[in-house]
Design a protein around this motif. Structure first.
Motif, PDB file in Angstrom:
ATOM      1  N   VAL A 288     -24.838  15.377   7.125  1.00  0.00           N
ATOM      2  CA  VAL A 288     -24.200  14.743   5.979  1.00  0.00           C
ATOM      3  C   VAL A 288     -24.345  13.235   6.149  1.00  0.00           C
ATOM      4  O   VAL A 288     -23.968  12.687   7.195  1.00  0.00           O
ATOM      5  CB  VAL A 288     -22.704  15.122   5.870  1.00  0.00           C
ATOM      6  N   LEU A 289     -24.905  12.580   5.132  1.00  0.00           N
ATOM      7  CA  LEU A 289     -25.054  11.125   5.130  1.00  0.00           C
ATOM      8  C   LEU A 289     -24.013  10.550   4.179  1.00  0.00           C
ATOM      9  O   LEU A 289     -23.964  10.943   3.016  1.00  0.00           O
ATOM     10  CB  LEU A 289     -26.450  10.730   4.659  1.00  0.00           C
ATOM     11  N   ILE A 290     -23.196   9.619   4.678  1.00  0.00           N
ATOM     12  CA  ILE A 290     -22.214   8.940   3.835  1.00  0.00           C
ATOM     13  C   ILE A 290     -22.516   7.454   3.903  1.00  0.00           C
ATOM     14  O   ILE A 290     -22.216   6.784   4.890  1.00  0.00           O
ATOM     15  CB  ILE A 290     -20.764   9.215   4.299  1.00  0.00           C
TER      16      ILE A 290
ATOM     17  N   PHE B 253     -23.179  11.393   9.452  1.00  0.00           N
ATOM     18  CA  PHE B 253     -23.492   9.985   9.686  1.00  0.00           C
ATOM     19  C   PHE B 253     -22.693   9.179   8.676  1.00  0.00           C
ATOM     20  O   PHE B 253     -22.847   9.355   7.472  1.00  0.00           O
ATOM     21  CB  PHE B 253     -24.988   9.704   9.514  1.00  0.00           C
ATOM     22  N   LEU B 254     -21.848   8.291   9.170  1.00  0.00           N
ATOM     23  CA  LEU B 254     -20.915   7.539   8.340  1.00  0.00           C
ATOM     24  C   LEU B 254     -21.154   6.044   8.496  1.00  0.00           C
ATOM     25  O   LEU B 254     -21.098   5.505   9.604  1.00  0.00           O
ATOM     26  CB  LEU B 254     -19.480   7.893   8.767  1.00  0.00           C
TER      27      LEU B 254
ATOM     28  N   VAL C 192     -29.316  18.865   4.126  1.00  0.00           N
ATOM     29  CA  VAL C 192     -28.931  17.461   4.242  1.00  0.00           C
ATOM     30  C   VAL C 192     -28.196  17.099   2.957  1.00  0.00           C
ATOM     31  O   VAL C 192     -28.755  17.205   1.866  1.00  0.00           O
ATOM     32  CB  VAL C 192     -30.145  16.524   4.427  1.00  0.00           C
ATOM     33  N   LEU C 193     -26.938  16.721   3.097  1.00  0.00           N
ATOM     34  CA  LEU C 193     -26.130  16.318   1.946  1.00  0.00           C
ATOM     35  C   LEU C 193     -25.926  14.809   1.993  1.00  0.00           C
ATOM     36  O   LEU C 193     -25.769  14.233   3.075  1.00  0.00           O
ATOM     37  CB  LEU C 193     -24.764  17.009   1.972  1.00  0.00           C
TER      38      LEU C 193
ATOM     39  N   MET D 193     -36.083  10.467   8.492  1.00  0.00           N
ATOM     40  CA  MET D 193     -36.037  10.516   9.962  1.00  0.00           C
ATOM     41  C   MET D 193     -35.504  11.867  10.441  1.00  0.00           C
ATOM     42  O   MET D 193     -36.010  12.431  11.424  1.00  0.00           O
ATOM     43  CB  MET D 193     -35.154   9.380  10.517  1.00  0.00           C
ATOM     44  N   ILE D 194     -34.507  12.389   9.744  1.00  0.00           N
ATOM     45  CA  ILE D 194     -33.939  13.693  10.099  1.00  0.00           C
ATOM     46  C   ILE D 194     -35.009  14.780   9.948  1.00  0.00           C
ATOM     47  O   ILE D 194     -35.179  15.629  10.828  1.00  0.00           O
ATOM     48  CB  ILE D 194     -32.691  13.986   9.228  1.00  0.00           C
ATOM     49  N   ARG D 195     -35.758  14.731   8.874  1.00  0.00           N
ATOM     50  CA  ARG D 195     -36.819  15.730   8.638  1.00  0.00           C
ATOM     51  C   ARG D 195     -37.955  15.564   9.649  1.00  0.00           C
ATOM     52  O   ARG D 195     -38.480  16.558  10.167  1.00  0.00           O
ATOM     53  CB  ARG D 195     -37.356  15.618   7.212  1.00  0.00           C
TER      54      ARG D 195
END
Length: 129
Positions: free
Chosen positions: A8-10, A58-59, A33-34, A23-25
């Motif tokens: 989760v990307l915030i 990731f915040l 991935v949200l 980068m995650i992929r």
């Protein structure tokens, strides 16, 4: 094999979100991935997400309306019984005071300075915080 089924990307910065998902992929993650561009939407998700999906969040610190510290503090009761969720502060701030503040919030498990890279994602996917 990843320690997480979901990232989760915030972050309010769309370009950062796109880059960090890449980068995650590239790190080999093929799960969900949200992306949330503000803390309020992320908190609503945490409140409604009752699943036990292993998740790395990731915040970002610097966001309008509610900064990452406030998001983490408000998320604390929502994540209290979700041991499968870790929160990593992902920020451009190298300020030692921000790092210390992050360490003082129980719901924050790590601190990474932007930009995120493949090696750091792989480290997290292996279960290292």
């Amino acid at each position: 094999m990843s320690a997480y089924e979901r990232f989760v990307l915030i972050d309010d910065n769309e370009a950062d979100n796109v880059y960090h998902e890449i980068m995650i992929r590239r790190a080999g993650f093929s799960g969900e991935v949200l992306v949330f561009e503000n803390g309020l939407d992320a908190l609503a998700f945490f409140k409604d997400d009752l699943g036990d999906t292993s998740t790395c969040v990731f915040l970002d610190i610097n966001m309008p309306m509610m900064d990452g510290f406030e998001v983490a503090e408000r998320a604390q009761p929502l994540l209290a019984n979700k041991s499968s969720v870790i929160v990593v502060m992902l920020t451009s701030s190298g300020n030692p005071m921000d790092r210390e503040r992050a360490q003082s919030i129980p719901s924050i498990n790590g601190y990474v300075t932007k930009p995120l890279d493949v090696a750091k994602v792989q480290e997290l996917m292996a279960g290292a915080v």
